[in-house]
Write an enzyme that holds these catalytic residues in place. Structure first.
Site, short mmCIF file in Angstrom:
data_model
loop_
_atom_site.label_atom_id
_atom_site.label_comp_id
_atom_site.label_asym_id
_atom_site.label_seq_id
_atom_site.Cartn_x
_atom_site.Cartn_y
_atom_site.Cartn_z
N LEU A 137 -0.08 11.24 -14.93
CA LEU A 137 0.95 12.03 -15.46
C LEU A 137 0.14 13.52 -15.97
CD1 LEU A 137 3.12 9.77 -18.03
CD2 LEU A 137 3.69 10.91 -15.98
N CYS A 172 -4.65 11.15 1.72
CA CYS A 172 -3.80 9.70 1.82
C CYS A 172 -2.31 10.10 1.43
CB CYS A 172 -4.06 8.56 0.95
SG CYS A 172 -5.76 8.22 1.64
N GLY A 212 0.06 19.66 -12.46
CA GLY A 212 -0.84 20.75 -11.76
C GLY A 212 -0.23 21.08 -10.43
N LYS A 230 0.88 -1.27 -0.03
CA LYS A 230 -0.04 0.03 -0.12
C LYS A 230 0.91 1.29 -0.11
CE LYS A 230 -3.31 2.96 0.35
NZ LYS A 230 -4.44 3.35 -0.49
#
Ligand SMILES: NC(=O)c1ccc[n+]([C@@H]2O[C@H](COP(=O)([O-])OP(=O)(O)OC[C@H]3O[C@@H](n4cnc5c(N)ncnc54)[C@H](O)[C@@H]3O)[C@@H](O)[C@H]2O)c1
Length: 444
Positions: free
Chosen positions: A253, A263, A256, A207
């Site tokens: 991809l 998370c 920003g 995870k």
């Protein structure tokens, strides 16, 4: 299967509702009495597309119930999922496991008959061992197994992700527990979702490694975007050009304002801490975190660049506050440090978000909240698009231009075309794409 889910947040509620939809008998438990009361009335405490319908349908069918009371549903359960929060611990960035351990202690005292206790919360390697030990200490007679089953759903697409996962990771070497997990997820094998059985510690690390890798991918393209701006290239074309290579893949991809959310930031901090504790430094991941942290303020400078680096007496309209579209989650949203930086530079901020404003008001009580995008833009010196909600993709540009004090748009999600906005008379800046107008300006 009888299932109890402890912690009814984004993950617990979605998992519980989906398990019920598979046909299992589910009780979702939470300490937050208000949350449980509103769920019992049929009101969903979070914004997640289609979740209301799923909860209503399964509650009506009697397969999904909500409770603040843990002991009874846990005593009757075949499987108990722990889905409580694991935020960053204040001060050092380790995952705060106090909610997990508190839940485990309570579960321990309620166990009755063979029960599989599953950590769905994102927890550092070794937490399963500790939960197992804790239950043994609290209730030496308990018949149980502790399994790791990390969750990979994305807010905004949570139900789809839960029902059509790329994979289900189950960490246990215990055959009997494996059989219970196989039964719980059996309906998904019809959708051909691969179940990967592995060791518990490995599942826990999967995870964190997945999130660290995805955060690295985003940060990588963000740095390429900065370079693209300097050299006059288009980062979206670069992303397409590299993403068509199967070894790279096209997802994650999109350049920003940097990653945020409930998370990535906390999980990246936690894996870095774990690695340091084990003297196996993750230098790439450490760089990812540092680069991403700097990015939010750099985005504010992008806006200020239109005004000679100073935003004093300017009004900036911010569209989109949540860390991504289709959620109301404001946890570590990039909009927060960005707005802080804009305000530090002296600007007044007006903001609009389709779902996140009541959460945002808690984080940022002293900015102006508006009823829609147009009210937000009215009289503003610049408009900044921070979250790519669908409704921002087709704004009435003529109306914006008419109502704004100056026609400046900073599009941090690249949802508009530089050519089109420039042709319509806007001064437009996006991420990793140099607009012709700006190129001309700098050439002059
Ligand atoms: N949100 C996501 O997109 C996502 C995706 C994958 C994994 N995760 C992980 O799942 C876990 C839960 O995340 P979330 O976003 O659902 O958190 P959340 O904060 O939305 O929900 C946690 C809930 O647990 C409840 N709770 C805490 N202690 C409790 C206790 N002892 N008994 C009963 N209820 C208790 C809280 O009241 C809260 O409602 C975290 O470890 C997170 O990292 C989250």
């Amino acid at each position: 299967m009888r299932i109890a889910v402890v912690g009814t947040g984004y993950v617990g509620l979605v998992s519980g509702a989906c398990f019920a939809d598979f046909g299992h008998q589910v009780t979702c438990i939470d300490k937050d009495a208000q949350k449980i009361a509103s769920l019992q009335r049929g009101q969903i405490p979070i914004y997640e597309p289609d979740l209301d319908r799923l909860v209503e349908h399964n509650s009506r069918a009697g397969r999904l119930v909500f409770s603040t009371e843990l002991a009874d549903p846990v005593s009757k359960a075949d499987a108990v999922f722990i889905a409580v929060g694991t935020p960053s611990r204040r001060g050092d960035g380790h995952a705060d496991l106090s909610y997990v351990y508190a839940a485990a202690e309570e579960i321990a005292l309620a166990l009755n008959g063979y029960t599989v206790v599953i950590t769905k919360s994102t927890v550092p390697v070794g937490t399963g061992d500790e939960v197992e030990r804790l239950i043994r200490d609290m209730n030496p007679a308990a018949d149980y197994a502790v399994v790791s089953n990390p969750e990979f759903l994305r807010e905004g697409a949570a139900i789809r992700d839960f029902k059509f996962p790329d994979r289900i990771v189950v960490g246990t070497e215990n055959q009997r527990a494996q059989a219970v997990m196989a039964e719980i997820y059996r309906p998904l094998s019809l959708n051909k979702a691969p179940i990967m059985y592995t060791g518990r510690r490995t599942a826990e690390l999967v995870k964190y490694a997945a999130n660290a890798f995805l955060a690295t991918k985003i940060t990588f393209i963000n740095e390429i975007a900065d370079l693209a701006e300097k050299v006059g290239a288009d980062v979206q074309e670069v992303a397409r050009g590299i993403g068509l290579d199967n070894r790279i893949g096209s997802k994650f991809l999109h350049a920003g304002p940097g990653f945020g959310g409930s998370c990535f930031p906390k999980d990246i901090r936690a894996i870095i801490k774990t690695a340091q504790d084990f003297d196996a430094h993750l230098r790439v991941v450490e760089a990812v975190l540092a680069v991403n942290d700097n990015r939010k303020r750099a985005m504010a400078r992008k806006i200020a660049a239109f005004f000679g680096g100073n935003l004093r007496h300017k009004t900036i309209a911010v569209l989109g506050l949540t860390f991504k579209p289709n959620t109301d989650d404001m946890r570590e949203a990039p909009s927060i440090p960005l707005i802080t930086a804009i305000r530090d530079m002296g600007a007044t901020v007006r903001a609009y978000d389709p779902a996140g404003m009541s959460q945002a008001r808690i984080e940022m009580p002293d900015i102006v909240y508006c009823k829609d995008a147009y009210a937000c833009a009215d009289g503003a010196d610049a408009l900044v698009i921070v979250t790519e909600w669908e409704e921002f993709r087709a704004l009435d540009l003529d109306r914006l231009k008419r109502d704004m004090a100056s026609p400046i748009i900073v599009d941090l999600r690249n949802i508009y075309s530089p050519e089109e906005l420039t042709a319509r008379g806007f001064l437009y800046q996006s991420v990793g794409r140099v607009t012709r107008a700006l190129q001309v300006e700098s050439a002059l």
